[in-house]
Design an enzyme around this catalytic site. Structure first.
Site, short mmCIF file in Angstrom:
data_model
loop_
_atom_site.label_atom_id
_atom_site.label_comp_id
_atom_site.label_asym_id
_atom_site.label_seq_id
_atom_site.Cartn_x
_atom_site.Cartn_y
_atom_site.Cartn_z
N SER A 1 6.79 55.84 51.36
CA SER A 1 7.65 55.73 50.18
C SER A 1 7.35 54.52 49.30
O SER A 1 7.63 54.55 48.12
CB SER A 1 9.12 55.75 50.60
OG SER A 1 9.34 54.85 51.65
N HIS B 1 9.23 62.75 51.41
CA HIS B 1 8.66 62.72 50.06
C HIS B 1 7.61 63.80 49.83
O HIS B 1 7.06 63.91 48.75
CB HIS B 1 8.02 61.36 49.78
CG HIS B 1 9.02 60.25 49.69
ND1 HIS B 1 9.78 60.03 48.56
CD2 HIS B 1 9.38 59.32 50.58
CE1 HIS B 1 10.58 59.00 48.77
NE2 HIS B 1 10.36 58.54 49.99
N LYS C 1 15.48 65.11 48.22
CA LYS C 1 14.53 64.55 47.25
C LYS C 1 14.05 65.68 46.33
O LYS C 1 14.82 66.12 45.49
CB LYS C 1 13.45 63.78 48.00
CG LYS C 1 14.10 62.51 48.59
CD LYS C 1 13.22 61.62 49.37
CE LYS C 1 14.04 60.37 49.73
NZ LYS C 1 13.71 59.77 50.99
#
Ligand SMILES: *Cc1c(COP(=O)(O)O)cnc(C)c1O
Length: 389
Positions: free
Chosen positions: A178, A206, A237
């Site tokens: 990240s 992610h 996300k």
């Protein structure tokens, strides 16, 4: 006794005191109201723009009207609706695994997996840049934890050789890191795991929706179908909703449902959230143009900023780290961005290593070309000032 005020004072003296920003995403994609001011959003995890997608919003409204605001219980008591089951079926299909189970957050999913799947006779081998929820999961698991150097296969192999005495060895890594925006060397990790008889767990927080032709994550990106035993990912996300999942074999999932305390002892996610996640999981593989757009914009930003003389990490993913060095340089750049209406924070130690203070930019598929140009212009204006240091 030390008071909270004194503790807060210490934080302030060390420059570690943090304050909340109030952020409201706007319908006008790419923008948000930050503390009452309209800003271009370049630090959201909403990579595909789905959090404001009309279909997700509509599905959520309908589910709330039909089934209510709250889920009323944990999954094993009264909180297991048909929507939860349908989402898990769809997630398993999406991830090409036998089964999947949903958790309330990615943080809880990692705590659940690590504490349930590793115990005091086991060892967890963890990348030094792994997410805080993995670090906490390692601590709570009571397993021995061995940290290997970031994305370093030689160090991982060395540590596998040194840990042969443990009953079970679990290698855990972020799929996309990240803070640096790089992708884990998963093919090498899987090969080592197969050679040394270890289990692999990847955290695709992610990567879900972002990597792979169909957005299935790092396993699809590298063509490793069937070779990663535990795949965690978030629904919070790119998926644009809330929650997380673990996908894997039927027996793995059944074991988690029976043993994972964060699953057993917490009220399940409400119907509205399940419905929007379900809708997103249908949209993600179908709308590939979102991923093309996202990687196109990320690469363009990477190239332009690099050619302006900036050191940029990432770019293969929508996370770009513009390395400034010292905290004050990163803060200067963050101020300039803010003054120009761009919301992208400076990230400093201890979140990242010394001398790598940075601006962290994240791109969204819904960013417009002129919004990307505006960011490049601000970096262009700031380049000489930064070089003078
Ligand atoms: C965001 C994140 C999590 C936590 O997910 P939440 O759903 O926000 O709790 C876990 N791992 C990684 C790598 C993340 O980036």
């Amino acid at each position: 006794m030390v008071t909270w005020d004194q503790e807060l004072q210490h934080l302030k003296e060390k420059g570690l005191y943090r304050q909340l920003n109030s952020v409201e995403m706007m319908e006008d994609q790419g923008y948000a109201m930050v503390n009452g001011q309209k800003m271009l959003m370049f630090s959201s995890n909403n990579y595909l723009g789905l959090a404001r997608d009309k279909r997700l919003i509509q599905a959520s409204i309908e589910a709330v009207q039909r089934l209510g605001a709250g889920s009323t219980g944990s999954r094993l008591t009264t909180g297991n609706s048909l929507l939860h089951e349908e989402l898990e079926k769809k997630l398993a299909k999406f991830k090409q695994t036998e089964a999947a189970v949903v958790f309330n957050t990615g943080y809880m999913a990692n705590i659940a997996a690590l504490t349930t799947l590793a115990g005091k006779d086991d060892v967890i081998l963890s990348d030094e840049m792994n997410h805080a929820s993995i670090i906490d999961g390692c601590r709570l698991s009571r397993a021995q934890t061995t940290i290997y150097r970031h994305a370093d296969l030689r160090d991982l192999e060395l540590k596998l050789q040194q840990t042969a005495r443990y009953q079970k060895r679990l290698i855990v890594t972020d799929g996309v890191f990240s803070m640096d925006g790089d992708i884990a060397p998963l093919p090498g990790i899987v090969e080592l795991a197969e050679r040394y008889n270890a289990v692999v767990m990847v955290d695709d927080a992610h990567a879900t929706g972002v990597l792979g032709k169909n957005g299935r994550g790092t396993v699809e990106h590298f063509g490793l179908k069937g070779r990663v035993e535990i795949q965690m990912g978030t629904l919070s996300k790119a998926v644009g909703a809330e929650g997380a999942y673990i996908a894997g074999s039927r027996s793995l999932i059944d074991y988690l449902v029976n043993q994972a305390r964060p699953f057993i002892f917490s009220t399940s996610l409400p119907p509205g959230v399940m419905a929007s996640a379900l809708t997103a999981i249908e949209i993600i593989p179908a709308e590939r143009e979102r991923r093309f757009r996202l990687s196109g914009l990320s690469q363009r930003l990477y190239k332009e900023l690099t050619s302006l003389g900036y050191t940029v990490w990432g770019g293969e993913t929508p996370i770009l780290a513009i390395i400034c060095g010292e905290p004050k340089e990163a803060l200067m750049l963050a101020d300039a961005l803010r003054e120009n209406g761009i919301f992208a924070p400076a990230i400093r130690p201890p979140t990242v290593p010394d001398r790598t203070s940075r601006i962290r930019l994240t791109v969204m598929a819904t960013h417009q070309d002129d919004q990307i140009h505006h960011v490049i212009d601000v970096f262009k204006k700031m380049a000489p000032a930064l070089k003078r240091g």
